[in-house]
Every structure is written in C-alpha cells, then in structure tokens.
Design a protein around this motif. Sequence first.
Motif, PDB file in Angstrom:
ATOM      1  N   HIS A  31       0.800  -1.215   0.000  1.00 31.80           N
ATOM      2  CA  HIS A  31       0.000   0.000   0.000  1.00 31.80           C
ATOM      3  C   HIS A  31       0.842   1.277   0.000  1.00 31.80           C
ATOM      4  O   HIS A  31       0.290   2.369   0.115  1.00 31.80           O
ATOM      5  CB  HIS A  31      -0.943  -0.006   1.208  1.00 31.80           C
ATOM      6  CG  HIS A  31      -1.766  -1.255   1.287  1.00 31.80           C
ATOM      7  ND1 HIS A  31      -2.798  -1.528   0.413  1.00 31.80           N
ATOM      8  CD2 HIS A  31      -1.667  -2.334   2.102  1.00 31.80           C
ATOM      9  CE1 HIS A  31      -3.312  -2.713   0.700  1.00 31.80           C
ATOM     10  NE2 HIS A  31      -2.643  -3.221   1.716  1.00 31.80           N
ATOM     11  N   MET A  32       2.150   1.120  -0.149  1.00 23.87           N
ATOM     12  CA  MET A  32       3.031   2.288  -0.125  1.00 23.87           C
ATOM     13  C   MET A  32       2.997   3.030  -1.459  1.00 23.87           C
ATOM     14  O   MET A  32       2.952   2.398  -2.515  1.00 23.87           O
ATOM     15  CB  MET A  32       4.473   1.858   0.181  1.00 23.87           C
ATOM     16  CG  MET A  32       4.694   1.364   1.590  1.00 23.87           C
ATOM     17  SD  MET A  32       4.372   2.601   2.874  1.00 23.87           S
ATOM     18  CE  MET A  32       5.623   3.818   2.521  1.00 23.87           C
ATOM     19  N   PRO A  33       3.018   4.366  -1.418  1.00 23.36           N
ATOM     20  CA  PRO A  33       3.087   5.136  -2.668  1.00 23.36           C
ATOM     21  C   PRO A  33       4.344   4.746  -3.454  1.00 23.36           C
ATOM     22  O   PRO A  33       5.431   4.631  -2.883  1.00 23.36           O
ATOM     23  CB  PRO A  33       3.182   6.586  -2.191  1.00 23.36           C
ATOM     24  CG  PRO A  33       2.609   6.575  -0.807  1.00 23.36           C
ATOM     25  CD  PRO A  33       2.951   5.223  -0.236  1.00 23.36           C
ATOM     26  N   GLY A  34       4.183   4.514  -4.734  1.00 20.52           N
ATOM     27  CA  GLY A  34       5.309   4.182  -5.592  1.00 20.52           C
ATOM     28  C   GLY A  34       5.640   2.701  -5.663  1.00 20.52           C
ATOM     29  O   GLY A  34       6.478   2.291  -6.468  1.00 20.52           O
ATOM     30  N   PHE A  35       4.992   1.873  -4.828  1.00 15.47           N
ATOM     31  CA  PHE A  35       5.218   0.431  -4.866  1.00 15.47           C
ATOM     32  C   PHE A  35       4.529  -0.153  -6.091  1.00 15.47           C
ATOM     33  O   PHE A  35       3.391   0.196  -6.398  1.00 15.47           O
ATOM     34  CB  PHE A  35       4.660  -0.231  -3.598  1.00 15.47           C
ATOM     35  CG  PHE A  35       4.704  -1.733  -3.635  1.00 15.47           C
ATOM     36  CD1 PHE A  35       5.880  -2.411  -3.377  1.00 15.47           C
ATOM     37  CD2 PHE A  35       3.563  -2.464  -3.933  1.00 15.47           C
ATOM     38  CE1 PHE A  35       5.916  -3.799  -3.420  1.00 15.47           C
ATOM     39  CE2 PHE A  35       3.591  -3.842  -3.975  1.00 15.47           C
ATOM     40  CZ  PHE A  35       4.764  -4.516  -3.715  1.00 15.47           C
ATOM     41  N   ILE A  36       5.223  -1.062  -6.793  1.00 18.79           N
ATOM     42  CA  ILE A  36       4.665  -1.693  -7.982  1.00 18.79           C
ATOM     43  C   ILE A  36       4.379  -3.176  -7.747  1.00 18.79           C
ATOM     44  O   ILE A  36       3.270  -3.637  -8.018  1.00 18.79           O
ATOM     45  CB  ILE A  36       5.606  -1.519  -9.191  1.00 18.79           C
ATOM     46  CG1 ILE A  36       5.758  -0.033  -9.523  1.00 18.79           C
ATOM     47  CG2 ILE A  36       5.096  -2.309 -10.399  1.00 18.79           C
ATOM     48  CD1 ILE A  36       6.847   0.265 -10.540  1.00 18.79           C
ATOM     49  N   ALA A  64      11.430   6.152   0.925  1.00 14.47           N
ATOM     50  CA  ALA A  64      10.310   6.518   1.805  1.00 14.47           C
ATOM     51  C   ALA A  64       9.778   5.283   2.522  1.00 14.47           C
ATOM     52  O   ALA A  64       9.412   5.349   3.702  1.00 14.47           O
ATOM     53  CB  ALA A  64       9.213   7.203   0.998  1.00 14.47           C
ATOM     54  N   TRP A  65       9.720   4.151   1.832  1.00 16.12           N
ATOM     55  CA  TRP A  65       9.299   2.893   2.457  1.00 16.12           C
ATOM     56  C   TRP A  65      10.240   2.516   3.596  1.00 16.12           C
ATOM     57  O   TRP A  65       9.803   2.197   4.692  1.00 16.12           O
ATOM     58  CB  TRP A  65       9.230   1.801   1.405  1.00 16.12           C
ATOM     59  CG  TRP A  65       9.329   0.399   1.916  1.00 16.12           C
ATOM     60  CD1 TRP A  65      10.318  -0.496   1.630  1.00 16.12           C
ATOM     61  CD2 TRP A  65       8.412  -0.306   2.772  1.00 16.12           C
ATOM     62  NE1 TRP A  65      10.077  -1.694   2.261  1.00 16.12           N
ATOM     63  CE2 TRP A  65       8.911  -1.603   2.974  1.00 16.12           C
ATOM     64  CE3 TRP A  65       7.221   0.056   3.400  1.00 16.12           C
ATOM     65  CZ2 TRP A  65       8.276  -2.547   3.755  1.00 16.12           C
ATOM     66  CZ3 TRP A  65       6.566  -0.896   4.190  1.00 16.12           C
ATOM     67  CH2 TRP A  65       7.091  -2.177   4.357  1.00 16.12           C
ATOM     68  N   THR A  66      11.547   2.582   3.348  1.00 21.02           N
ATOM     69  CA  THR A  66      12.505   2.153   4.372  1.00 21.02           C
ATOM     70  C   THR A  66      12.510   3.069   5.589  1.00 21.02           C
ATOM     71  O   THR A  66      12.958   2.664   6.659  1.00 21.02           O
ATOM     72  CB  THR A  66      13.934   2.052   3.803  1.00 21.02           C
ATOM     73  OG1 THR A  66      14.380   3.349   3.393  1.00 21.02           O
ATOM     74  CG2 THR A  66      14.000   1.070   2.648  1.00 21.02           C
ATOM     75  N   PHE A  71       7.353   0.129   7.450  1.00 17.59           N
ATOM     76  CA  PHE A  71       8.566  -0.676   7.275  1.00 17.59           C
ATOM     77  C   PHE A  71       8.999  -1.267   8.626  1.00 17.59           C
ATOM     78  O   PHE A  71       9.305  -2.456   8.713  1.00 17.59           O
ATOM     79  CB  PHE A  71       9.687   0.179   6.679  1.00 17.59           C
ATOM     80  CG  PHE A  71      10.992  -0.542   6.512  1.00 17.59           C
ATOM     81  CD1 PHE A  71      11.255  -1.246   5.350  1.00 17.59           C
ATOM     82  CD2 PHE A  71      11.967  -0.511   7.496  1.00 17.59           C
ATOM     83  CE1 PHE A  71      12.459  -1.911   5.170  1.00 17.59           C
ATOM     84  CE2 PHE A  71      13.168  -1.162   7.340  1.00 17.59           C
ATOM     85  CZ  PHE A  71      13.419  -1.878   6.172  1.00 17.59           C
ATOM     86  N   GLN A  72       9.017  -0.435   9.643  1.00 22.24           N
ATOM     87  CA  GLN A  72       9.405  -0.897  10.976  1.00 22.24           C
ATOM     88  C   GLN A  72       8.477  -2.016  11.463  1.00 22.24           C
ATOM     89  O   GLN A  72       8.933  -3.026  11.984  1.00 22.24           O
ATOM     90  CB  GLN A  72       9.407   0.262  11.973  1.00 22.24           C
ATOM     91  CG  GLN A  72      10.409   1.351  11.640  1.00 22.24           C
ATOM     92  CD  GLN A  72      11.837   0.847  11.631  1.00 22.24           C
ATOM     93  OE1 GLN A  72      12.230   0.010  12.420  1.00 22.24           O
ATOM     94  NE2 GLN A  72      12.634   1.373  10.705  1.00 22.24           N
TER      95      GLN A  72
END
Length: 106
Positions: A31-36, A64-66, A71-72
């Motif tokens: 659900h992260m922005p930019g994830f494909i 941004a994900w990391t 991510f945590q």
Amino acid sequence: MIVVANRIYVHPDYADAFEERFRRRAGLVDHMPGFIANKVLRPLNEGDPYVVLTFWESLDAFKAWTESEAFQKGHARSGTLPKEAFTAPSKLEIHEVFLDTESEEG
C-alpha cells in the motif's frame, strides 16, 4: 523503475518456515506510494539464496518505504526464525531498469 533485490541465504532445514513467513507477511509494503510489485524467488540450486524482489516507481519511493513506520512494523516480525536459519548475511542490491522487454508471443 527501481528494482530492489534482497538475497537471503536460508539453511535448507528452514526453507519451509521461511516461505511460510512470506506467505503470512504483513503486506504493508503493498500500500506504499510508488510500490509496484513484490516477488519472492525460490532457489533451485542448493546453496543459492532466496531473492526477494520489490519494484518501485522511483528510488525516492523505495527510500520513503525504508523510513516509514510501516517498514518498521513489517520487519519487526523478521525475528521469528533463529539465527541458524541463515547461512550467510543477506545482501541488498538496488538497480535501475534501463531496458525492459517482453516476449512477442505473450
């Protein structure tokens, strides 16, 4: 497009548990922005690593994900396998796609 490869060396005795961990993953990255996409590759040759591939629209999206709370949370579950489940340190690689082709029959 950015492709991140995480090469994870898993002892054969722990392969089933490792795979089950991914089947039950939290899925927060989805659900992260930019994830494909996310793909987990199983090695066919003994001693080769599993490869976890994530595909991103940009390097900024991956970063941004990391740095996210998601991510945590998602990686807090990674401690479910003992240290002996891994035969070597994992290796993270980040690549930029400069060529992308598909079968003309597909």
